[in-house]
Design an enzyme around this catalytic site. Structure first.
Site, PDB file in Angstrom:
ATOM      1  CG  ASP A   1      -7.974  -5.003   1.641  1.00 26.18           C
ATOM      2  OD1 ASP A   1      -8.951  -4.532   2.249  1.00 26.18           O
ATOM      3  OD2 ASP A   1      -7.880  -5.012   0.401  1.00 26.18           O
TER       4      ASP A   1
ATOM      5  CE  LYS B   1       2.273 -17.958  -2.117  1.00 20.76           C
ATOM      6  NZ  LYS B   1       1.418 -19.170  -2.169  1.00 20.76           N
TER       7      LYS B   1
ATOM      8  CG  ASP C   1     -13.513  -7.382   2.051  1.00 21.22           C
ATOM      9  OD1 ASP C   1     -13.183  -6.604   2.959  1.00 21.22           O
ATOM     10  OD2 ASP C   1     -14.080  -7.026   1.004  1.00 21.22           O
TER      11      ASP C   1
ATOM     12  CE1 TYR D   1      -3.346  -2.855   0.946  1.00 22.24           C
ATOM     13  CE2 TYR D   1      -4.593  -0.806   0.962  1.00 22.24           C
ATOM     14  CZ  TYR D   1      -4.559  -2.177   0.907  1.00 22.24           C
ATOM     15  OH  TYR D   1      -5.721  -2.885   0.810  1.00 22.24           O
TER      16      TYR D   1
ATOM     17  CG  ASP E   1      -1.542 -20.395  -0.644  1.00 21.61           C
ATOM     18  OD1 ASP E   1      -1.018 -20.343   0.491  1.00 21.61           O
ATOM     19  OD2 ASP E   1      -1.034 -21.038  -1.593  1.00 21.61           O
TER      20      ASP E   1
END
Ligand code: IPM
Ligand code: MG
Length: 354
Positions: free
Chosen positions: A245, A189, A249, A144, A221
């Site tokens: 983020d 990751k 959700d 970001y 993942d």
């Protein structure tokens, strides 16, 4: 003496003004009942700021926020300001600028399933019953805020982290885990990304400082899959900005609707920011139908974390649960055949339960 708090209100775009107004109605009742006084200031952020000032937020907004006791934000963005032109201002730059300007490095997103909504989720009730997860998302680093550029037919974004950024986020998350069930999933990751291997090393250091908390590493993942397969395995999830983020959700659907999920952004600067995790929902904006619960629960977090008004915070949470248990539903959380309430009527039901 009656405690008094000043709140900076940044209602923003889309449904922002509607949900903020609903939360302020709840606060008006709570402050009378629990005997404290709230005053509000207003600031300009997002698409509205672009329209009025040509900037994603008014000048000096972070400094004004720092003179307040807390910040309440609605939402920013909308199709009107969507552009692929890198030279044009974007509403989201206002929100990101606020997070950075106030050094809000940790974003807390509590994901709790509501018993009354168990049957309304798209996920089986027996899978989501009893879910209680705290997603701790790093908020001022990563892709970001790394260098990004578009050069002709090529573009890049940089996921950059320092030890210090990882350490402070993970220490904060371990502290929360110690006060909860004592389990922390550090999500990365590390099989692909160098920044994730830096993160993982920081997680190991933080774990050594908190031996009472169990650390489990999980690849992002796999985490996305495990959240749906067996969400009860999680207590605290600590992760970097972009992963957090996306995962939050996804996790929101465990509660039945993204319209239920509050958040608090805390950091080094003293003043914290509270906002629902959902966006500006331009498709339903201005129609008075948005679910106000995520914002109402966000002000409950404000009462607790910024003002130490623990009883008032708990009262708001209990009132939301009671309204839901009593069948109060906005469109996003209504099952087929259930009567649907407007934002205002839903807020009335929460206030009645208070
Ligand atoms: C969120 C939102 C923001 C983010 C957007 C609006 C910039 O999706 O708070 O989760 O990506 O952080
Ligand atoms: Mg998001």
């Amino acid at each position: 003496m009656t405690a008094a708090y000043r709140v900076m209100v940044l209602s923003g775009d889309g449904v922002g003004p509607e949900i903020v107004a609903a939360a302020q109605r709840v606060l008006a009742v709570v402050q009378r009942r629990f005997d404290f006084a709230l005053t509000y200031e207003e600031g300009l952020i997002g698409g509205r700021a672009i329209d009025e000032l040509g900037l994603p937020m008014e000048d000096g907004l972070a400094a004004r926020c720092r003179t307040c006791d807390a910040v309440l934000l609605g939402a920013v963005g909308g199709p009107k300001w969507d552009t692929t032109d890198p030279a044009k201002p974007r509403p989201e730059q206002g929100l990101l600028g606020m997070r950075k300007g106030l050094e809000l490095f940790a974003n807390l997103r509590p994901v709790k399933s509501f018993a009354a909504l168990a049957a309304n989720s798209t996920i089986k009730p027996e899978v989501i019953a009893g879910v209680d997860i705290m997603v701790v998302r790093e908020l001022t680093g990563g892709v970001y805020f790394g260098k990004s550029e578009r050069i002709g037919d090529t573009a890049y974004d940089t996921m950059l982290y320092t030890d210090a950024e990882c350490d402070r986020l993970l220490d904060y998350a371990f502290g929360l885990a110690a006060a909860r069930r004592g389990l922390l999933h550090s999500v990365d990751k590390a099989n692909v990304l160098e920044s994730s291997r830096l993160w993982r090393a920081a997680a190991l250091r933080a774990a050594a400082r908190r031996p009472a908390v169990e650390l489990r590493h999980m690849l992002v993942d796999n985490c996305a899959m495990q959240l749906i397969r067996e969400p009860r395995q999680f207590d605290v999830i600590a992760t970097e900005n972009l992963f957090g983020d996306i995962l939050s959700d996804e996790a929101a659907m465990l509660t039945g609707s993204i319209g239920m999920l509050p958040s608090a952004s805390v950091g080094a600067g003293g003043v914290s920011l509270y906002e629902p995790i959902h966006g500006s929902a331009p498709d339903i904006a201005g129609r008075g139908v948005v679910n106000p619960c995520a914002t109402i629960l966000s002000v409950a977090m404000m009462l607790d974390l910024s003002f130490a008004q623990t009883a008032a915070a708990r009262a708001v949470e209990v009132a939301v649960e009671a309204a839901l248990a009593d069948g109060a539903r906005t469109a996003d959380i209504a099952a087929a055949g259930e009567p649907v309430l407007t934002t205002e009527a839903m807020t009335d039901r929460v206030i009645a339960a208070l």
